[in-house]
Scaffold this active site. Structure first.
Site, PDB file in Angstrom:
ATOM      1  N   SER A   1      -9.569  -1.242   7.107  1.00 34.71           N
ATOM      2  CA  SER A   1      -9.050  -1.039   5.748  1.00 34.71           C
ATOM      3  C   SER A   1      -8.357  -2.224   5.104  1.00 34.71           C
ATOM      4  CB  SER A   1      -8.097   0.149   5.735  1.00 34.71           C
ATOM      5  OG  SER A   1      -8.851   1.325   5.724  1.00 34.71           O
TER       6      SER A   1
ATOM      7  N   SER B   1      -9.549   1.369   3.108  1.00 37.23           N
ATOM      8  CA  SER B   1      -8.722   2.172   2.242  1.00 37.23           C
ATOM      9  C   SER B   1      -7.665   1.380   1.458  1.00 37.23           C
ATOM     10  CB  SER B   1      -8.025   3.240   3.086  1.00 37.23           C
ATOM     11  OG  SER B   1      -7.183   2.632   4.050  1.00 37.23           O
TER      12      SER B   1
ATOM     13  N   LYS C   1       0.863  -1.184   0.000  1.00 31.51           N
ATOM     14  CA  LYS C   1       0.000   0.000   0.000  1.00 31.51           C
ATOM     15  C   LYS C   1       0.900   1.235   0.000  1.00 31.51           C
ATOM     16  CE  LYS C   1      -3.922   1.644   2.852  1.00 31.51           C
ATOM     17  NZ  LYS C   1      -4.707   1.347   4.072  1.00 31.51           N
TER      18      LYS C   1
HETATM   19  N1  GLN Z   1     -12.942   3.217   6.572  1.00 27.56           N
HETATM   20  C1  GLN Z   1     -12.355   3.553   7.830  1.00 27.56           C
HETATM   21  C2  GLN Z   1     -12.098   5.041   7.908  1.00 27.56           C
HETATM   22  O1  GLN Z   1     -12.409   5.696   6.981  1.00 27.56           O
HETATM   23  C3  GLN Z   1     -11.102   2.772   8.057  1.00 27.56           C
HETATM   24  C4  GLN Z   1      -9.887   3.374   7.457  1.00 27.56           C
HETATM   25  C5  GLN Z   1      -8.651   2.569   7.728  1.00 27.56           C
HETATM   26  O2  GLN Z   1      -8.702   1.493   8.329  1.00 27.56           O
HETATM   27  N2  GLN Z   1      -7.521   3.110   7.321  1.00 27.56           N
HETATM   28  O3  GLN Z   1     -11.589   5.518   8.848  1.00 27.56           O
END
Ligand code: GLN
Length: 458
Positions: A164, A140, A65
């Site tokens: 994410s 994400s 990532k």
């Molecule tokens: N979707 C969650 C958020 O927007 C998780 C994001 C993540 O785990 N980086 O915070």
């Protein structure tokens, strides 16, 4: 499920890398990757083929990532703020993988700074779902999940602050594992929510997650939150008691997601486990806690992007205050700004007690409830996401709707326990569905062994 990683071992590393790069180029329309690190990957492959680097993952290509610092190209966090940023160091996870011969071939797309659940917040455009390109990849770590689902590479690294790794894995039909908080070093990873951030693998099989975790785990003198190595895969979890999370089986969840979760429960019962419904009342408040605590940490972690030290620097400012303001206004995405504002607000002197302190107290109650439940149950089961992958642009205009999709994944982050998304069947239209299992902290090996009972059994 057979290991994809093992099929890459004992082959020419150079061919592995070239093949992965070719596949990445053929799949360009999905926009899973932001960049390829071709030159450095081929250099590493030459060393592996010459026997200069040997190890458990010798010659196995992977993607990271793009919020994980690597050599061989830029690390952007999918943000204009870091659009031209080249890192002077590599993350500990990358160092550990390279020491075992794994080769990073590219950097995966994400929501800018990992803020989001669809990869639509990337400054460089969204990633498309591997099964239906009209739909989101999830996020994400959307690019990481799609790269594995399209078989560009046999594994990818993601980060999981509130879901994410697990949510995009569930949207694309692959395995996503969020380790215990502290199991994997975060040195060299762009910080989001420091009290919940973890790094973990996205793979095609549970066996492959175990292989990667064995390599990346362990204490790191550069990250004081890391735990000593404790992870050792086990072949089977002794049948025990599993709790089906009552609050996560409500009417708000898509019927096909509920149906698949129930089938998973039956599967576990067939395998000799006893499953019963269990209530964790505090879990209903987890999303509210998360969207106070994590933005607070975000607002602090993003303070370093000021146009002075590194990253984007506005050309339009006439004085220092304007430089800070304009740099941040130009460099951050709307969602980053929203979180900075929420975070600064809940930490401000007039509202600290009402929001931040309250949320931390509630978090302690949530942790206590999990601890008590895990005294009686070996694991918890429930869905990963309330819906399968939604359509591109379906939720972008409504941040609250987007946040609600995180309801089922954030509890494990707030508690710090490991959690996995196992691909488990699909909707009538063929969209993948994931089932989630959790155990108490440091029981990652048991969790993975248990997950194997569901693998390929939908
Ligand atoms: N979707 C969650 C958020 O927007 C998780 C994001 C993540 O785990 N980086 O915070």
């Amino acid at each position: 499920m057979t290991s994809r990683i093992l099929s890459y071992l004992n082959r020419s590393a150079k061919e592995n890398v070239q093949q992965a790069i070719l596949k990445a180029k053929q799949a360009e329309s999905y926009h899973a990757l932001l960049s390829l690190t071709e030159e450095r990957a081929l250099e590493q492959a030459t060393k592996v083929d010459a026997g200069e680097i040997t190890g458990r993952l010798a010659g196995v290509p992977f993607v990271a990532k793009d919020n994980i610092l690597t050599f061989g190209g830029k690390t952007t966090a999918a943000s204009k703020m870091l659009e031209d940023f080249t890192s002077p160091l590599q993350a500990t996870v990358i160092e550990k993988l390279e020491a075992e011969g794994a080769i990073c071939i590219g950097k995966a797309n994400l929501d800018a700074f990992a803020h989001g659940g669809s990869t639509e917040n990337s400054a460089f455009g969204p990633t498309k779902n591997a099964k239906d390109p009209m739909r989101v990849a999830g996020g994400s770590s959307g690019g990481s999940a799609v790269a594995v689902a399209l078989d560009i590479v046999p594994f990818a690294l993601g980060t999981d602050t509130g879901g994410s790794i697990r949510q995009p894995a569930s949207f694309n039909g692959v395995v996503g594992f969020k380790p215990t908080y502290g199991m994997v070093s975060r040195y060299g990873v762009v910080a989001m929510g420091s009290s919940t951030d973890v790094i973990g693998p996205i793979t095609n099989s549970i066996a492959d997650s175990e292989l990667v975790l064995e390599v990346i785990q362990g204490a790191d003198p550069k990250d004081m939150t890391t735990l000593p190595s404790y992870f050792k895969p086990i072949s089977s979890a002794k049948p025990g008691k599993i709790g089906l999370i009552k609050e996560h089986m409500s009417d708000n969840i898509d019927p096909s997601v509920l149906a698949q979760t129930r089938i998973a429960v039956e599967q576990l019962e067939k395998a000799g486990y006893s499953v019963e419904e269990v209530s964790l009342p505090m879990i209903e408040h987890a999303l509210a806690m998360y969207y106070i605590i994590v933005p607070a940490e975000v607002s602090s972690n993003l303070a370093r992007y000021d146009g002075v030290r590194y990253g984007h620097r506005s050309d339009n400012a006439q004085d220092l205050a304007a430089l800070y303001g304009m740099t941040r206004s130009e460099g951050f995405e709307d969602e980053n700004k929203r979180r900075i504002m929420i975070g600064a607000y809940v930490l401000s002197s007039g509202f600290f007690d009402a929001y931040y302190l309250q949320a931390q107290k509630a978090r302690t109650l949530l942790i206590d409830q999990f601890r008590t439940v895990f005294e009686k149950y070996d694991a918890l089961i429930g869905p990963v996401s309330p819906t399968p992958a939604f359509r591109l642009n379906e939720n972008t205009k409504d941040p609250i709707k987007m946040y609600l999709t995180d309801t089922l994944t954030v509890p494990a982050n707030l508690v710090g326990c490991p959690a996995i998304s196992i691909p488990f069947g699909s909707t009538p239209e063929g969209l993948p569905i994931g089932v989630q299992l959790m155990t108490w902290r440091e029981q990652d090996a048991k969790l993975l062994a248990l997950a194997r009972e569901l693998e390929g059994k939908a």
